[in-house]
Write an enzyme that holds these catalytic residues in place. Sequence first.
Site, PDB file in Angstrom:
ATOM      1  N   GLU A 143      73.885  14.443  70.601  1.00 45.08           N
ATOM      2  CA  GLU A 143      73.980  13.396  71.847  1.00 45.08           C
ATOM      3  C   GLU A 143      74.348  14.113  73.321  1.00 45.08           C
ATOM      4  O   GLU A 143      73.762  13.465  74.140  1.00 45.08           O
ATOM      5  CB  GLU A 143      74.896  12.161  71.594  1.00 45.08           C
ATOM      6  CG  GLU A 143      74.263  10.978  70.546  1.00 45.08           C
ATOM      7  CD  GLU A 143      74.528  11.778  69.080  1.00 45.08           C
ATOM      8  OE1 GLU A 143      73.857  10.912  68.232  1.00 45.08           O
ATOM      9  OE2 GLU A 143      75.426  12.602  68.768  1.00 45.08           O
ATOM     10  N   HIS A 151      79.810   2.667  62.831  1.00 42.52           N
ATOM     11  CA  HIS A 151      78.347   2.030  62.979  1.00 42.52           C
ATOM     12  C   HIS A 151      78.446   0.832  63.609  1.00 42.52           C
ATOM     13  O   HIS A 151      77.194   0.351  63.387  1.00 42.52           O
ATOM     14  CB  HIS A 151      77.297   2.533  61.716  1.00 42.52           C
ATOM     15  CG  HIS A 151      77.246   3.891  61.478  1.00 42.52           C
ATOM     16  ND1 HIS A 151      78.180   4.508  60.899  1.00 42.52           N
ATOM     17  CD2 HIS A 151      76.209   4.865  61.665  1.00 42.52           C
ATOM     18  CE1 HIS A 151      77.997   5.800  60.466  1.00 42.52           C
ATOM     19  NE2 HIS A 151      76.767   5.816  61.143  1.00 42.52           N
TER      20      HIS A 151
END
Length: 334
Positions: free
Chosen positions: A69, A138
């Site tokens: 990322e 998550h």
Amino acid sequence: MTRMSISEALNRAHHDIMAADERSLVIGEDIRGGSGVDGGLELGGVFGVTSGLAAKFGEGRVIDTPISETAFVGMATGAAMTGLKPIVEVMFCDFMGVCFDQIMNQAAKARFLSNGRFDLPLTIRTTMGAGDGSGAMHSQSTFGMLASVAGLTVVCPSTPADAAGLLKSAVKAKGPTVIMEHKGLYDFAEDVPDELPPVPIGKGRLMREGTDLTVVAVSAFVHKAVEAADTLAAEGISVEIIDPRTIKPLDEAMILASVKKTGRLLVAAEDAAFGGFADQLTAFVARSAFSSLTAAPVSVTPPDVPVPYGRKAEAVWLPGVDEILNAARTLASA
């Protein structure tokens, strides 16, 4: 009018944006989702939002990235500085911890540090939300934390038309915008305008008019609030519901006008119990409309612990319609 889910509306908006402006591109992990495998289908990421883009616009504008990322958000920030209009997909907002330096110290500050010499039209799409057993890393909802970063715009759509419209507005913005999409709402469908027009950033939506209590609800909690309001109406409690749509900049005028009418505020948000959006909004209303309040503002958020992995524990952790009902009844009687 056409019936679409949020996932379908976002996909349609991506296609519209890419067709309208060749400077736009899409970047992220698995956004082609199998197209690089022999005989594989272009699934469009784990949620299918970007399906069909690579086949139509080519791999030069639809870029699968390594699992880094920091690298691809940094690449997109640089691309935006050059005049391109990247849409970056960060698969889960939890992963923004990996690239937070790029978001907080680079993308959010670049326009200010350049003294306005260049714009930074960067759009970051990401998912949030618990309820599907995905566990603590998550399932978070970090829109309040992201909204605390000066220079970032943060939006949280709850309907297909708003999801598509806010995406179309984000790519035209001069600064970076983070779009928080609730995983549990991707299949939520309703009728939308055929052209899917842009939705103004910074303008909330009055979902329901009422006189006894103002509920400001975010993302998936909008639908829980509407369900609760139906029950409360049968009990003689009239609830006004506001979907802010944009967390920052917030439609403060709409919220203050409602609170001054009802005298009561309940904030329902799947965000941090401490220092999150709910705390910020209740503090703002207390400062700005104290004399209009007939009772102290109340918030409904998950408790201040990480999201449990076990489904039964997660169900206890995540507030629902019952928690909104109980808070609203108590507040309405105060």
